[in-house]
Design an enzyme around this catalytic site. Structure first.
Site, PDB file in Angstrom:
ATOM      1  N   GLY A 190     -21.593  37.250-131.137  1.00 45.94           N
ATOM      2  CA  GLY A 190     -21.880  36.186-130.180  1.00 45.94           C
ATOM      3  C   GLY A 190     -23.288  36.292-129.625  1.00 45.94           C
ATOM      4  O   GLY A 190     -24.008  37.260-129.875  1.00 45.94           O
ATOM      5  N   GLY A 197     -18.004  37.467-138.889  1.00 42.25           N
ATOM      6  CA  GLY A 197     -17.495  37.546-140.243  1.00 42.25           C
ATOM      7  C   GLY A 197     -18.578  37.384-141.281  1.00 42.25           C
ATOM      8  O   GLY A 197     -19.768  37.470-140.980  1.00 42.25           O
ATOM      9  N   GLY A 214     -18.255  45.889-134.324  1.00 45.42           N
ATOM     10  CA  GLY A 214     -17.850  45.395-135.636  1.00 45.42           C
ATOM     11  C   GLY A 214     -19.029  45.219-136.569  1.00 45.42           C
ATOM     12  O   GLY A 214     -18.960  45.542-137.761  1.00 45.42           O
ATOM     13  N   ASP A 255     -21.022  43.471-123.004  1.00 42.77           N
ATOM     14  CA  ASP A 255     -20.015  44.185-122.221  1.00 42.77           C
ATOM     15  C   ASP A 255     -20.426  45.602-121.861  1.00 42.77           C
ATOM     16  O   ASP A 255     -19.762  46.252-121.052  1.00 42.77           O
ATOM     17  CB  ASP A 255     -18.697  44.258-122.998  1.00 42.77           C
ATOM     18  CG  ASP A 255     -18.032  42.904-123.169  1.00 42.77           C
ATOM     19  OD1 ASP A 255     -18.510  41.934-122.559  1.00 42.77           O
ATOM     20  OD2 ASP A 255     -17.046  42.818-123.924  1.00 42.77           O
ATOM     21  N   MET A 267     -17.171  38.410-118.451  1.00 38.03           N
ATOM     22  CA  MET A 267     -16.971  39.039-119.747  1.00 38.03           C
ATOM     23  C   MET A 267     -16.503  40.480-119.579  1.00 38.03           C
ATOM     24  O   MET A 267     -16.760  41.111-118.563  1.00 38.03           O
ATOM     25  CB  MET A 267     -18.255  39.011-120.569  1.00 38.03           C
ATOM     26  CG  MET A 267     -18.713  37.614-120.938  1.00 38.03           C
ATOM     27  SD  MET A 267     -19.618  36.844-119.606  1.00 38.03           S
ATOM     28  CE  MET A 267     -21.182  37.641-119.764  1.00 38.03           C
ATOM     29  N   GLY A 268     -15.838  40.981-120.609  1.00 42.20           N
ATOM     30  CA  GLY A 268     -15.342  42.347-120.599  1.00 42.20           C
ATOM     31  C   GLY A 268     -14.005  42.437-121.308  1.00 42.20           C
ATOM     32  O   GLY A 268     -12.965  42.418-120.665  1.00 42.20           O
ATOM     33  N   ARG A 269     -14.054  42.519-122.646  1.00 40.72           N
ATOM     34  CA  ARG A 269     -12.814  42.529-123.429  1.00 40.72           C
ATOM     35  C   ARG A 269     -12.030  43.815-123.200  1.00 40.72           C
ATOM     36  O   ARG A 269     -10.848  43.795-122.870  1.00 40.72           O
ATOM     37  CB  ARG A 269     -13.132  42.389-124.916  1.00 40.72           C
ATOM     38  CG  ARG A 269     -13.729  41.061-125.324  1.00 40.72           C
ATOM     39  CD  ARG A 269     -13.908  41.015-126.836  1.00 40.72           C
ATOM     40  NE  ARG A 269     -12.668  41.274-127.523  1.00 40.72           N
ATOM     41  CZ  ARG A 269     -11.757  40.346-127.814  1.00 40.72           C
ATOM     42  NH1 ARG A 269     -11.976  39.089-127.461  1.00 40.72           N
ATOM     43  NH2 ARG A 269     -10.653  40.666-128.458  1.00 40.72           N
ATOM     44  N   TYR A 306     -20.273  31.261-120.986  1.00 44.33           N
ATOM     45  CA  TYR A 306     -21.246  30.731-121.941  1.00 44.33           C
ATOM     46  C   TYR A 306     -22.593  30.437-121.289  1.00 44.33           C
ATOM     47  O   TYR A 306     -23.630  30.433-121.971  1.00 44.33           O
ATOM     48  CB  TYR A 306     -20.671  29.489-122.628  1.00 44.33           C
ATOM     49  CG  TYR A 306     -19.518  29.831-123.536  1.00 44.33           C
ATOM     50  CD1 TYR A 306     -19.752  30.444-124.761  1.00 44.33           C
ATOM     51  CD2 TYR A 306     -18.208  29.604-123.160  1.00 44.33           C
ATOM     52  CE1 TYR A 306     -18.701  30.802-125.595  1.00 44.33           C
ATOM     53  CE2 TYR A 306     -17.144  29.952-123.982  1.00 44.33           C
ATOM     54  CZ  TYR A 306     -17.404  30.555-125.202  1.00 44.33           C
ATOM     55  OH  TYR A 306     -16.364  30.925-126.012  1.00 44.33           O
ATOM     56  N   MET A 307     -22.593  30.200-119.990  1.00 47.95           N
ATOM     57  CA  MET A 307     -23.861  30.033-119.292  1.00 47.95           C
ATOM     58  C   MET A 307     -24.627  31.360-119.253  1.00 47.95           C
ATOM     59  O   MET A 307     -25.846  31.393-119.436  1.00 47.95           O
ATOM     60  CB  MET A 307     -23.615  29.540-117.866  1.00 47.95           C
ATOM     61  CG  MET A 307     -22.991  28.163-117.797  1.00 47.95           C
ATOM     62  SD  MET A 307     -22.579  27.691-116.101  1.00 47.95           S
ATOM     63  CE  MET A 307     -24.209  27.658-115.359  1.00 47.95           C
TER      64      MET A 307
END
Length: 535
Positions: free
Chosen positions: A188, A252, A278, A307, A350-352, A458-459
């Site tokens: 991203g 991907g 990834g 993150d 954010m912060g998975r 997204y901002m």
């Protein structure tokens, strides 16, 4: 799933709810030894997953016996082996280095005493010695009971751990005229991507490289249909003034064999990969495939994760900007809540897997009453739940602000299925869930509440890097090029205790870095918000 994403998908799918990232605090909780680090397990945790959560967890060999008198020597030997950097001479032992073409000149007056800007016979001392090291840990904990203690054994024995210092070397393993360099940005968007691209190009040109290209739209750009993007200092001179990536991003892509086929066909011998865990797993797979085919290619990563969840590193680029931009959303939520009758502002950040952005943004704003992160389990309902505390806040101070990380409270939601193109587990929306449950709760108890919800994700991702991230990106980009010319491959670069260092890629992607809920920083956040435990 492609080979690029499969390397890290298993790590991302782990259930982190079975542990707390604490070291052994006393003799009463059950202890387990994980790779040489004492951990305390959360009571009631299910399964037997052993995930290490600290930012710089030491891991020893599985056969480490702490009763042995020389276990410290064994630990250090194992550590040095794991953090030894892969080098082109491992594959090509007869590879001969040449003197570096990277040399900064002093601006000195011309006279007979000066030669090329240097005093006659003066030695240039701008290079890094190959034996230079950076200390990974700088705190000597006296006991496992110290807040945030990271201990190797039960006595918190101090063991020095050194990693390779980043920077230009006196000798290089590529002739600049033979270099065909490529840059790719994956995953991203993140503030600072253009800054890193720009500095890689500028530093390559300072070495004398003329052939530099960008791969469009991440790993998907490694195909015959996607033309390369020519890059030069002129082309990248002002790109850092805008957010995003001039190369484009995607998740991907083709399998590793196909990517290396393209690398080989195009004659690329330096590849700079900007991305997260990834993406780095893919870069490491490319490095191995190139070695398998005996191709002289330097693959160097630059960690890109907003993150801030990459192991061992102080911070990753984009994080500082994200925390700064999050202040705008939090301040807006505060104004909305403070201006309304029984106003409640909820901000999702954010912060998975890790709550660094939510924690630091809450600390920085001073306006957050409740900070919810993935590492600290909580309940919404019940006498100790978040909703009961929000009721207390609106009744005592008239309003409340909640900051929640996107990966928090996933155990409270109906589990989403599937993964994205990078192999990341798709998350359920905790922000919407908290909003709905808050409105429902206050309606049921007959207390009016004006709930406002803000999701600035997204901002934040699309803005230009701030000054701190701009400096970080500049130095990371420079050191990535220095590492490639030094002959390293399968490495990444990061900042450790304010110094820049190189890491073997596998060491930084084995699992995500998480907030240690026994750390002083999390305790500071709790002191700022004043929130209780929600269990």
């Amino acid at each position: 799933m492609s080979s690029v994403s499969i390397g890290f998908s298993a790590v991302r799918s782990l259930d982190h709810s079975c542990f707390t990232p604490l070291y052994a605090l006393s003799s009463s909780p059950s202890k387990e030894v994980a790779g040489g680090v004492f951990r305390r397990w959360k009571e009631g945790g299910s399964g037997s997953l052993l995930v290490l959560a600290s930012a710089a967890v030491e891991e020893s060999g599985p056969g480490m016996d702490y009763a042995e008198t020389n276990w410290k020597d064994q630990f250090q030997e194992d550590f040095e082996r794991r953090f030894d950097l892969p080098h082109l001479t491992d594959l090509f032992p007869d590879l001969t280095p040449i003197p570096s073409t990277f040399r900064l000149k002093k601006r000195s007056p011309s006279s007979d005493d000066y030669v090329n800007g240097y005093l006659y016979r003066e030695q240039y001392n701008g290079y890094i010695n190959n034996d230079d090291r950076v200390l990974l840990k700088v705190i000597k904990y006296s006991s496992p009971t110290s807040a945030g203690a990271e201990c190797i054994d039960s006595d918190c024995t101090w063991v020095e751990q050194w990693i390779h210092r980043a920077g230009p070397r006196k000798e290089i393993f590529f002739r600049p005229g033979d270099v065909n360099a490529a840059i790719v940005t994956c995953g991203g968007l993140c503030p600072g991507l253009n800054d890193v691209i720009r500095q890689i190009v500028i530093t390559l040109e300072m070495y004398g490289v003329k052939k530099i290209v960008g791969i469009p739209h991440g790993y998907r750009g490694f195909s015959a249909e996607e033309p390369e993007i020519p890059l030069s200092r002129k082309a990248v001179q002002t790109i850092h003034l805008s957010g995003g990536s001039i190369l484009g991003v995607s998740r991907g892509g083709p399998d590793i064999e196909e990517i290396v086929n393209i690398i080989q066909a195009r004659g690329i011998n330096m590849l700079f990969v900007l991305g997260g865990d990834g993406t780095h797993a893919g870069a490491n797979a490319m490095h191995k495939e190139c070695n398998k085919r005996r191709i002289k290619v330097a693959v160097v990563g630059v960690p890109k994760t907003i993150d801030n969840d990459i192991l061992y590193m102080d911070r990753t680029f984009g994080f500082d900007t994200a925390v700064e931009e999050a202040q705008r959303a939090i301040n807006s939520a505060y104004i909305e809540a403070h201006s309304a009758y029984h106003g409640i502002g909820i901000v999702k950040l954010m912060g998975r897997s890790s709550g660094f952005i939510a924690m630091h943004a809450s600390l920085a704003s001073g306006q957050v009453d409740v900070c919810l992160i993935p590492e600290d389990p909580f309940t919404l309902h019940g006498p100790n739940g978040v909703l009961r505390h929000l009721r207390y806040l609106v009744q005592t101070k008239g309003s409340a602000v909640v900051c929640v990380a996107e990966g928090a409270g996933q155990d409270l939601l109906e589990k989403a299925t599937g993964t994205d193109a990078s192999g990341n587990k798709i998350l359920s929306d905790i922000g919407i869930h908290v909003v709905q449950e808050t409105r429902k709760y206050f309606k049921e108890i007959g207390v009016p509440a004006d709930v406002k919800y803000i999701d600035p994700t997204y901002m934040i991702r699309a803005v230009r890097a701030n000054a701190a991230d701009g400096i970080l990106c500049t130095v990371l980009g420079q050191n990535a090029v220095h590492g490639a010319f030094a002959g390293f491959s399968g490495i990444t670069v990061g900042v450790v205790n304010t110094h820049y260092a190189y890491f073997p890629i596998p060491e930084v992607i084995s699992h995500p870095r998480l907030v240690d809920t026994n750390s002083r920083m999390w305790h500071r956040c709790l002191t700022s918000t004043g929130q209780p435990d929600f269990i």
